[in-house]
Design an enzyme around this catalytic site. Sequence first.
Site, PDB file in Angstrom:
ATOM      1  CB  ILE A 146       7.673   6.528  14.642  1.00 14.38           C
ATOM      2  CG1 ILE A 146       9.077   5.493  14.560  1.00 14.38           C
ATOM      3  CG2 ILE A 146       7.416   7.368  13.171  1.00 14.38           C
ATOM      4  CD1 ILE A 146      10.263   6.469  13.977  1.00 14.38           C
ATOM      5  CE  LYS A 155      -1.778   1.663   3.938  1.00 14.88           C
ATOM      6  NZ  LYS A 155      -1.329   2.972   4.208  1.00 14.88           N
ATOM      7  CG  ASN A 156       2.304   2.818   3.752  1.00 14.17           C
ATOM      8  OD1 ASN A 156       1.402   3.059   3.215  1.00 14.17           O
ATOM      9  ND2 ASN A 156       2.757   2.169   4.833  1.00 14.17           N
ATOM     10  NE  ARG A 160       1.084  10.423  10.031  1.00 16.19           N
ATOM     11  CZ  ARG A 160       0.577   9.538   9.329  1.00 16.19           C
ATOM     12  NH1 ARG A 160      -0.733   9.140   9.623  1.00 16.19           N
ATOM     13  NH2 ARG A 160       0.851   8.951   8.280  1.00 16.19           N
ATOM     14  CB  CYS A 213      -4.531  10.669  11.405  1.00 16.56           C
ATOM     15  SG  CYS A 213      -3.000   9.939  11.701  1.00 16.56           S
ATOM     16  NE  ARG A 235      -7.010   4.965   5.522  1.00 18.76           N
ATOM     17  CZ  ARG A 235      -6.447   6.119   5.854  1.00 18.76           C
ATOM     18  NH1 ARG A 235      -6.985   6.242   7.031  1.00 18.76           N
ATOM     19  NH2 ARG A 235      -5.462   6.591   5.362  1.00 18.76           N
ATOM     20  CG  ASP A 260       3.514   1.368   9.457  1.00 17.62           C
ATOM     21  OD1 ASP A 260       3.835   1.496   8.451  1.00 17.62           O
ATOM     22  OD2 ASP A 260       3.256   2.368  10.345  1.00 17.62           O
TER      23      ASP A 260
END
Length: 438
Positions: free
Chosen positions: A345, A38-39, A137, A132, A415, A323
């Site tokens: 992070i 995805k990224n 961010r 978010c 997502r 993640d």
Amino acid sequence: MGLIAVQSPINTRSLQNPQLNISGGRRLSGELQVSGAKNSALVLMAACLLTRDTIKLKNVPPLTDIAAMSEMLISLGGQVRSVGDALELTGDSINTSTAPYELVNSLRASFFCIGPLLARTGMAKVPLPGGCQIGTRPVVEHVKGLKAMGAQVTIEHGIVTAVVPGRGHRLTGGRIHMDCPSVGATETLMMAAALADGETVIDNAALEPEVIDLAGLLIAMGARVRGAGTPTITIEGVDQLHGAEYAVIPDRIEAGTFLLAAAITRSHLRVTPVISEHLGAVLTKLEEAGCTLNHDGIGLTIKADQINAVDLRTQPFPGFPTDLQAPFMSLLATARGTSMVTENIFENRLQHVGELQRMGAAIRMQGNTAFVEGVTSLSGAPVQGSDLRAAAAMVLAGLSADGITSVRGLEYLDRGYANFEGKLNAAGASIERVSSAA
Ligand code: EPZ
């Protein structure tokens, strides 16, 4: 002409208030198939704005974020055609430099478009992506870098307006030292620099595999990029870029999530495809925790019996990835001993702790560190995923727990994970997607 926008995956369209009901305690076996990253796919899609030709991206995961990015590109005048698991993207008819607020607000990654739009048209108006659940961010490094390439950037009423003054409205190469190795800023600036006049050097660049994947596509399009995957990336701008065909790398975070699904259910199964170098820190921690891993050149076989506590500290690549912090914590909640998990992070990426505690996990918080004392077994409960990786972590916890766990927050899960429950059920899990009572 807009074109066929990529459809959202079926499982996100039909149910009201969907949730996953997981019957825990089952061993998994067989194979778990990893989709495209995805990224990486999201930023590669934005790169199509850099050329009038067509880019064909293969191995694109069928995710709601991909559908949202397609919508963004179409709103800018681009064309997106879905061809099997590939996307054909054409940027020949970009008819605006203004990205719609509601699309950027729903998909942070659409902010990537600011670099290619500016490079292509000399102008870009893109709403601030905003924060978010996991953090504020910021896009400070993105803006700083565009200014270093000659853009005039203002932020008013939540809109970032970037303009390249002067004749030809062409960015000029510059030297950029980033205060932090931001993945998105590195990728945004690489795309902007690809068409700039002269050489751009990005210092303290992000090292993530997705950055290297973007460099691969840009080079296939005729860009001159050196040093991707090292802290210093040099881009020699060219006058124009051409079309290309390119395959997205496998999703290392999905692969890591599946390895953790095997570990938390004490199973023996194969996850494929996996590029081991993309998951070094995670594989090391899985072995430290007691898992046996064997790579066969394409996939990775994992065998888990007894799981021991390990300490995790999230870091930029090649450190342990943020993640996978939440999914790994689910595993540690069932390990022998006490683990220390520190999130370095993002400022707010420990919300899954409360949900794991609801399932009987013994976790004590101290600032950005969770002390996780393993318990013999978790107990099924209704829980909520607060971001896409936390939602995945709750599914993993449900796979291991006694009884039924119902996980909400599928709008986040879908997502980043294509057909998550379908893949796990094919390996022996018992997960049902249902409408929850309102
Ligand atoms: C990318 O986000 C990923 N998203 C994230 O994945 C991932 O968690 C993150 O990189 C870190 O690996 C995509 O690629 C679409 P960053 P990005 O800019 O680019 C700070 C997922 O779950 N920072 O590297 O937004 C920032 O606050 C998602 O798939 C600044 O301080 O991440 C954060 O603490 C979540 N100033 C840290 O750097 C800036 O100007 C990492 O952010 C920019 C960032």
